[in-house]
Design a protein around this motif. Structure first.
Motif, PDB file in Angstrom:
ATOM      1  N   LYS A 144       0.763  -1.104  -0.121  1.00 29.02           N
ATOM      2  CA  LYS A 144       0.019  -0.029  -0.052  1.00 29.02           C
ATOM      3  C   LYS A 144       1.092   1.316  -0.009  1.00 29.02           C
ATOM      4  CE  LYS A 144      -4.359  -1.802   2.034  1.00 29.02           C
ATOM      5  NZ  LYS A 144      -5.097  -1.830   3.203  1.00 29.02           N
ATOM      6  N   ASP A 145       1.796   1.080   0.884  1.00 24.82           N
ATOM      7  CA  ASP A 145       2.841   2.524   0.767  1.00 24.82           C
ATOM      8  C   ASP A 145       3.515   2.527  -0.525  1.00 24.82           C
ATOM      9  OD1 ASP A 145       2.273   2.897   3.631  1.00 24.82           O
ATOM     10  OD2 ASP A 145       3.976   1.616   4.106  1.00 24.82           O
ATOM     11  N   THR A 148       1.158   3.872  -2.713  1.00 26.26           N
ATOM     12  CA  THR A 148       0.917   5.478  -2.708  1.00 26.26           C
ATOM     13  C   THR A 148       1.733   6.477  -3.126  1.00 26.26           C
ATOM     14  OG1 THR A 148      -0.434   4.766  -0.616  1.00 26.26           O
ATOM     15  CG2 THR A 148       0.451   7.091  -0.524  1.00 26.26           C
TER      16      THR A 148
END
Length: 160
Positions: A144-145, A148
């Protein structure tokens, strides 16, 4: 001889406030250009490798982040982007767009801003490994990071 982190990628990490990621970059004496080579060097599952693949969507570059065990379904990318044609980008287009050579393209820190699609299969892991700007370096990050920081959108674009 082990190669170090790409200066361009190190600068991108600093710009994104991710300087601590540089300390987690792993360098290998042999190239890790393919997902299989990277997984073998790291000692992780093939699907834990995050491939950064550049395609041409109606001529415009688009980055697709895909797990190392899967292939991109260009028909699904075409439908997702609502374009007529999607093809793999030529090596010179990849370098011009990202600033990196094929086999070392990281998921972010590129020369130009492009649309980024990330396959949901990456979410199957707590940590994935991606190229750190050279065919000899990789870094770990939570999916997810990573997506992002890449400015990406999670989609379903892998071959079934």
């Amino acid at each position: 001889m082990t190669k170090g982190i790409s200066p361009r990628f190190a600068a991108a990490l600093d710009e994104l406030g991710l300087g601590e990621v540089a300390a987690r970059v792993r360098s290998f004496p042999e190239a890790t250009r393919t997902a299989a080579e990277a997984a073998a060097a790291i000692g992780c599952e093939l699907s834990q490798i995050c491939k950064s693949l550049v395609f041409a969507a109606d001529g415009a570059p688009v980055l697709v982040l895909m797990d190392g065990a899967s292939r991109v379904d260009v028909a699904r990318v075409r439908a997702e982007l609502r374009v007529e044609q999607v093809t793999r980008a030529r090596a010179d287009v990849v370098r011009e767009t990202t600033g990196y050579a094929i086999g070392g393209v990281p998921p972010f820190g590129h020369r130009t801003r492009t649309r980024v699609l990330a396959d949901r299969s990456l979410l199957a892991h707590d940590v994935v490994w991606a190229a750190a700007g050279t065919p000899f370096t990789v870094f770990p990050m939570e999916p997810k990071d990573l997506v992002t920081h890449a400015g990406g959108t999670f989609v379903d674009v892998r071959e079934q």
